[in-house]
Design a protein around this motif. Structure first.
Motif, PDB file in Angstrom:
ATOM      1  N   ALA A 105       2.718   2.350  -5.225  1.00 36.24           N
ATOM      2  CA  ALA A 105       3.995   1.908  -5.776  1.00 36.24           C
ATOM      3  C   ALA A 105       3.832   0.562  -6.472  1.00 36.24           C
ATOM      4  CB  ALA A 105       5.038   1.814  -4.663  1.00 36.24           C
ATOM      5  N   GLU A 106       2.889  -0.252  -6.011  1.00 36.48           N
ATOM      6  CA  GLU A 106       2.636  -1.532  -6.656  1.00 36.48           C
ATOM      7  C   GLU A 106       2.185  -1.336  -8.097  1.00 36.48           C
ATOM      8  OE1 GLU A 106       0.850  -5.631  -4.978  1.00 36.48           O
ATOM      9  OE2 GLU A 106      -0.599  -4.002  -5.097  1.00 36.48           O
ATOM     10  N   SER A 107       1.411  -0.269  -8.344  1.00 41.59           N
ATOM     11  CA  SER A 107       0.982   0.046  -9.696  1.00 41.59           C
ATOM     12  C   SER A 107       2.172   0.465 -10.555  1.00 41.59           C
ATOM     13  CB  SER A 107      -0.074   1.146  -9.672  1.00 41.59           C
ATOM     14  OG  SER A 107      -0.411   1.570 -10.972  1.00 41.59           O
ATOM     15  N   ALA A 108       3.082   1.232  -9.950  1.00 43.67           N
ATOM     16  CA  ALA A 108       4.283   1.648 -10.679  1.00 43.67           C
ATOM     17  C   ALA A 108       5.130   0.435 -11.064  1.00 43.67           C
ATOM     18  CB  ALA A 108       5.099   2.619  -9.824  1.00 43.67           C
ATOM     19  N   LEU A 109       5.277  -0.499 -10.128  1.00 45.53           N
ATOM     20  CA  LEU A 109       6.055  -1.702 -10.415  1.00 45.53           C
ATOM     21  C   LEU A 109       5.432  -2.484 -11.561  1.00 45.53           C
ATOM     22  CD1 LEU A 109       8.307  -3.708  -9.753  1.00 45.53           C
ATOM     23  CD2 LEU A 109       6.782  -4.731  -8.051  1.00 45.53           C
ATOM     24  N   ALA A 110       4.102  -2.586 -11.552  1.00 43.79           N
ATOM     25  CA  ALA A 110       3.413  -3.322 -12.616  1.00 43.79           C
ATOM     26  C   ALA A 110       3.671  -2.672 -13.966  1.00 43.79           C
ATOM     27  CB  ALA A 110       1.920  -3.376 -12.324  1.00 43.79           C
ATOM     28  N   LEU A 141       0.811  -1.212   0.000  1.00 45.02           N
ATOM     29  CA  LEU A 141       0.000   0.000   0.000  1.00 45.02           C
ATOM     30  C   LEU A 141       0.854   1.275   0.000  1.00 45.02           C
ATOM     31  CD1 LEU A 141      -2.767  -1.128   2.503  1.00 45.02           C
ATOM     32  CD2 LEU A 141      -2.948  -0.946   0.024  1.00 45.02           C
ATOM     33  N   ALA A 142       2.171   1.123  -0.094  1.00 46.68           N
ATOM     34  CA  ALA A 142       3.040   2.293  -0.166  1.00 46.68           C
ATOM     35  C   ALA A 142       2.768   3.072  -1.448  1.00 46.68           C
ATOM     36  CB  ALA A 142       4.509   1.861  -0.126  1.00 46.68           C
ATOM     37  N   LYS A 143       2.884   4.370  -1.362  1.00 47.60           N
ATOM     38  CA  LYS A 143       2.671   5.218  -2.527  1.00 47.60           C
ATOM     39  C   LYS A 143       4.003   5.531  -3.205  1.00 47.60           C
ATOM     40  CE  LYS A 143       0.414   8.528  -0.456  1.00 47.60           C
ATOM     41  NZ  LYS A 143      -0.418   9.740  -0.245  1.00 47.60           N
ATOM     42  N   VAL A 144       3.904   5.928  -4.453  1.00 50.69           N
ATOM     43  CA  VAL A 144       5.099   6.315  -5.209  1.00 50.69           C
ATOM     44  C   VAL A 144       5.840   7.413  -4.464  1.00 50.69           C
ATOM     45  CG1 VAL A 144       5.906   7.403  -7.331  1.00 50.69           C
ATOM     46  CG2 VAL A 144       4.151   5.607  -7.432  1.00 50.69           C
ATOM     47  N   GLY A 145       5.078   8.377  -3.931  1.00 49.99           N
ATOM     48  CA  GLY A 145       5.700   9.497  -3.223  1.00 49.99           C
ATOM     49  C   GLY A 145       6.487   9.086  -1.999  1.00 49.99           C
ATOM     50  N   ASP A 146       6.168   7.901  -1.437  1.00 49.77           N
ATOM     51  CA  ASP A 146       6.899   7.422  -0.266  1.00 49.77           C
ATOM     52  C   ASP A 146       8.267   6.858  -0.633  1.00 49.77           C
ATOM     53  OD1 ASP A 146       4.671   7.987   1.358  1.00 49.77           O
ATOM     54  OD2 ASP A 146       3.783   6.028   0.944  1.00 49.77           O
ATOM     55  N   LEU A 147       8.406   6.378  -1.866  1.00 54.13           N
ATOM     56  CA  LEU A 147       9.629   5.675  -2.264  1.00 54.13           C
ATOM     57  C   LEU A 147      10.486   6.444  -3.259  1.00 54.13           C
ATOM     58  CD1 LEU A 147       8.164   2.059  -2.795  1.00 54.13           C
ATOM     59  CD2 LEU A 147       9.120   3.046  -0.705  1.00 54.13           C
ATOM     60  N   MET A 148       9.907   7.416  -3.944  1.00 55.49           N
ATOM     61  CA  MET A 148      10.630   8.086  -5.033  1.00 55.49           C
ATOM     62  C   MET A 148      11.782   8.942  -4.516  1.00 55.49           C
ATOM     63  SD  MET A 148       7.932  11.093  -6.041  1.00 55.49           S
ATOM     64  CE  MET A 148       7.745  12.563  -5.026  1.00 55.49           C
ATOM     65  N   HIS A 149      12.734   9.201  -5.395  1.00 54.87           N
ATOM     66  CA  HIS A 149      13.878  10.079  -5.103  1.00 54.87           C
ATOM     67  C   HIS A 149      13.592  11.468  -5.673  1.00 54.87           C
ATOM     68  CE1 HIS A 149      16.358   6.533  -4.043  1.00 54.87           C
ATOM     69  NE2 HIS A 149      15.657   5.951  -4.996  1.00 54.87           N
TER      70      HIS A 149
END
Length: 314
Positions: A276-281, A194-202
């Motif tokens: 982030a799961e959507s981004a990975l997909a 459930l992590a968002k892109v904004g949580d992981l992005m640089h």
């Protein structure tokens, strides 16, 4: 081994039949129980003794994690001071297969004395618990899966399922979203999913302007270590991306070109608030390793596939 499997199948089918009878027997009292909980200004106080207590702890945890504040109170401890945890703002959800569990007497009396709403769950409509309850949820008559009727199996399974049904009904009424769910589940596999892109992005991104010479763009690609660079226009909008594939396609005279001549225009991007799961997909589907996170056309960060994998999203 065959006997073991037959036993296992018999137990599971017996409990499944109990659940089917439970579902068929639900009536307006279930809706009244949901409304009573929704009206409470405080928490759902879940209580039960023995196996019902173990089930109650799980129900309380499920309620709390899905937007309904809840707490388990042990009935024996309640009789020795923990009744102070149960206030007029709360609603009590009390579990007992027989409805006559003696350890519950003080808790039931406390709810009646102070006008605390009480939802009772038991198998006997004429039991003390259900007669005292504001809403009585009756467990249907169903054989225990042990075969001799003495081990709580089907009854505890039905109680647990009834608790899940309450939690999901409340969750749907509150329009509880995955983002809300993540607030209560920041850790583990579920939190990662459930992590968002904004949580992981640089946020320190490789970016060059459209008129940047490729000699300088290559330095940015090398220094940032993502194997790509974004290309922005004079207003800061992301207009393209330069990847190793672009470099190979423009190898002839590459160093004499500018970024806008080499880039792939209109790159695939993602919103920072996306999962982030959507981004990975997307990255796996497109066989790419990076995505720029963009809001209103402006790059906000860059996400590498390894960021997702390190976070446990796979």
């Amino acid at each position: 081994m065959t006997d073991y499997l037959e036993t296992a199948r018999r137990v599971i089918l017996t409990e499944a039949q109990g659940l089917a009878v439970l579902a068929e027997g639900l009536n307006g009292d279930f809706g009244r129980a949901v409304d009573l909980i929704l009206q409470a200004r405080g928490r759902v106080i879940v209580s039960g003794m023995g196996k019902s207590g173990h089930v109650g702890r799980k129900i309380a945890a499920t309620l709390a994690s899905t937007g309904t504040p809840a707490q388990f109170v042990h009935p024996a401890e309640a009789s020795h001071g923990d009744l102070g945890m149960v206030t007029r703002a709360d609603v009590a959800l009390v579990l007992s297969n027989s409805g006559e569990t003696p350890e519950l007497a003080d808790l039931i009396a406390h709810t009646r004395r102070f006008g605390i709403p009480l939802v009772g769950v038991a198998s006997r409509p004429d039991s003390t618990l259900l007669r005292q309850a504001d809403v009585a949820l009756v467990l249907p008559a169903a054989p225990e899966a042990c075969g001799n009727g003495i081990v709580p199996t089907t009854s505890t399974t039905m109680t647990l399922a009834l608790g899940d049904a309450l939690a999901v009904a409340l969750m749907e009424h509150r329009q509880f979203t995955p983002e809300h769910f993540r607030t209560f589940h920041p850790g583990g596999k579920l939190g990662a999913r459930l992590a968002k892109v904004g949580d992981l992005m640089h946020r320190d991104m490789p970016l060059v302007s459209e008129d940047t010479p490729m000699t300088d763009a290559l330095l940015v690609i090398s220094q940032k270590g993502y194997g790509v660079t974004g290309v922005i226009d004079a207003l800061g909008h992301l207009t393209g991306i330069i990847t190793d594939g672009d470099l190979r396609r423009h190898m002839d005279g590459l160093l004499d070109r500018r970024a806008s001549e080499v880039m792939t225009p209109g790159p695939r991007v993602i919103a920072p608030e996306a999962l982030a799961e959507s981004a990975l997909a997307q990255m796996q589907d497109r066989k790419i390793t990076c995505l720029f996170a963009v809001a209103d056309g402006m790059p906000q960060g860059i996400l590498h596939i390894h960021d997702c994998l390190r976070a446990g999203i796979a």
